[in-house]
Scaffold this active site. Structure first.
Site, PDB file in Angstrom:
ATOM      1  N   ASP A   1    -107.825  11.526  23.187  1.00  0.00           N
ATOM      2  CA  ASP A   1    -109.090  12.347  23.515  1.00  0.00           C
ATOM      3  C   ASP A   1    -108.877  13.346  24.272  1.00  0.00           C
ATOM      4  O   ASP A   1    -108.354  13.140  25.523  1.00  0.00           O
ATOM      5  CB  ASP A   1    -110.070  11.262  23.604  1.00  0.00           C
TER       6      ASP A   1
ATOM      7  N   GLN B   1    -122.468  10.633  17.333  1.00  0.00           N
ATOM      8  CA  GLN B   1    -121.140  11.138  16.767  1.00  0.00           C
ATOM      9  C   GLN B   1    -121.224  12.735  16.894  1.00  0.00           C
ATOM     10  O   GLN B   1    -122.281  13.430  16.649  1.00  0.00           O
ATOM     11  CB  GLN B   1    -121.150  11.111  15.145  1.00  0.00           C
TER      12      GLN B   1
ATOM     13  N   HIS C   1    -113.230   9.275  12.617  1.00  0.00           N
ATOM     14  CA  HIS C   1    -112.250   8.833  13.738  1.00  0.00           C
ATOM     15  C   HIS C   1    -112.723   7.434  14.256  1.00  0.00           C
ATOM     16  O   HIS C   1    -113.940   7.272  14.202  1.00  0.00           O
ATOM     17  CB  HIS C   1    -112.255  10.061  14.879  1.00  0.00           C
TER      18      HIS C   1
ATOM     19  N   HIS D   1    -112.366   5.572  17.800  1.00  0.00           N
ATOM     20  CA  HIS D   1    -111.911   5.464  19.272  1.00  0.00           C
ATOM     21  C   HIS D   1    -111.143   4.210  19.622  1.00  0.00           C
ATOM     22  O   HIS D   1    -111.708   3.082  19.228  1.00  0.00           O
ATOM     23  CB  HIS D   1    -112.995   5.674  20.150  1.00  0.00           C
TER      24      HIS D   1
HETATM   25  P1  5GP Z   1    -117.791  11.184  18.713  1.00  0.00           P
HETATM   26  O1  5GP Z   1    -118.752  11.790  19.690  1.00  0.00           O
HETATM   27  O2  5GP Z   1    -117.707  12.183  17.510  1.00  0.00           O
HETATM   28  O3  5GP Z   1    -117.616   9.862  18.372  1.00  0.00           O
HETATM   29  O4  5GP Z   1    -116.232  11.670  19.243  1.00  0.00           O
HETATM   30  C1  5GP Z   1    -115.607  12.713  19.204  1.00  0.00           C
HETATM   31  C2  5GP Z   1    -114.568  12.855  20.314  1.00  0.00           C
HETATM   32  O5  5GP Z   1    -113.595  13.906  19.892  1.00  0.00           O
HETATM   33  C3  5GP Z   1    -115.027  12.977  21.738  1.00  0.00           C
HETATM   34  O6  5GP Z   1    -114.602  11.894  22.559  1.00  0.00           O
HETATM   35  C4  5GP Z   1    -114.428  14.372  22.231  1.00  0.00           C
HETATM   36  O7  5GP Z   1    -113.882  14.289  23.606  1.00  0.00           O
HETATM   37  C5  5GP Z   1    -113.187  14.658  21.324  1.00  0.00           C
HETATM   38  N1  5GP Z   1    -112.811  15.712  21.075  1.00  0.00           N
HETATM   39  C6  5GP Z   1    -113.508  16.828  20.620  1.00  0.00           C
HETATM   40  N2  5GP Z   1    -112.962  17.937  20.641  1.00  0.00           N
HETATM   41  C7  5GP Z   1    -111.538  17.600  20.879  1.00  0.00           C
HETATM   42  C8  5GP Z   1    -110.221  18.567  20.907  1.00  0.00           C
HETATM   43  O8  5GP Z   1    -110.220  19.454  20.437  1.00  0.00           O
HETATM   44  N3  5GP Z   1    -109.308  17.679  20.800  1.00  0.00           N
HETATM   45  C9  5GP Z   1    -109.289  16.271  20.931  1.00  0.00           C
HETATM   46  N4  5GP Z   1    -107.916  15.628  21.341  1.00  0.00           N
HETATM   47  N5  5GP Z   1    -110.410  15.579  21.290  1.00  0.00           N
HETATM   48  C10 5GP Z   1    -111.557  16.200  20.984  1.00  0.00           C
END
Ligand code: 5GP
Ligand code: ZN
Length: 114
Positions: free
Chosen positions: A30, A94, A100, A102
């Site tokens: 991440d 999200q 995805h 984690h």
């Molecule tokens: P969500 O909030 O949708 O559960 O998780 C999205 C995750 O994607 C977040 O933890 C954020 O830090 C990660 N993320 C967002 N943009 C990028 C990126 O460009 N590269 C990587 N490796 N992670 C990302």
């Protein structure tokens, strides 16, 4: 999907630190880690969330969960423990709408989550 960030990671258009991959999944660090180990495990094919999954996605979902466990082993997490989380929709926060999971570990994780 051209406009999906994680699809662009799958194609290599956007770089990521890949820690594991197989036919169905890719796992990468991440960009904004919330724990010493914070890896995202995604399917290569685009699907927005578990809410968008149907019976056809059963095998893929199983493969992702196994991939999460493999990542945890690669990172040395099983001895102390780890957490697998998938945020779904606005109340869960999200922010990327490509499924995805984690994988978080390397510190004591709070419960209940915030
Ligand atoms: P969500 O909030 O949708 O559960 O998780 C999205 C995750 O994607 C977040 O933890 C954020 O830090 C990660 N993320 C967002 N943009 C990028 C990126 O460009 N590269 C990587 N490796 N992670 C990302
Ligand atoms: Zn996508």
């Amino acid at each position: 999907m051209n406009d999906c960030l994680f699809c662009r990671i799958v194609t290599g258009d956007i770089p990521a630190k890949v820690v594991y991959q197989d036919d169905e999944t890719i796992a990468f660090d991440d960009i904004n880690p919330q724990a010493p180990t914070h890896v995202l495990v995604i399917p290569r094919g685009h699907v927005a969330s578990v809410e968008a999954c149907g019976e056809d996605h059963g095998q893929m979902l199983g493969s992702i969960l196994f991939a999460c466990a493999k990542v945890a082993r690669l990172k040395g997490l099983p001895e102390r423990g780890y957490r697998i989380v998938t945020n779904t929709g606005p109340d869960a926060g999200q922010s990327v709408f490509h499924l995805h999971f984690h994988v978080l570990g390397g510190r004591q994780l709070g419960w209940p989550p915030g």
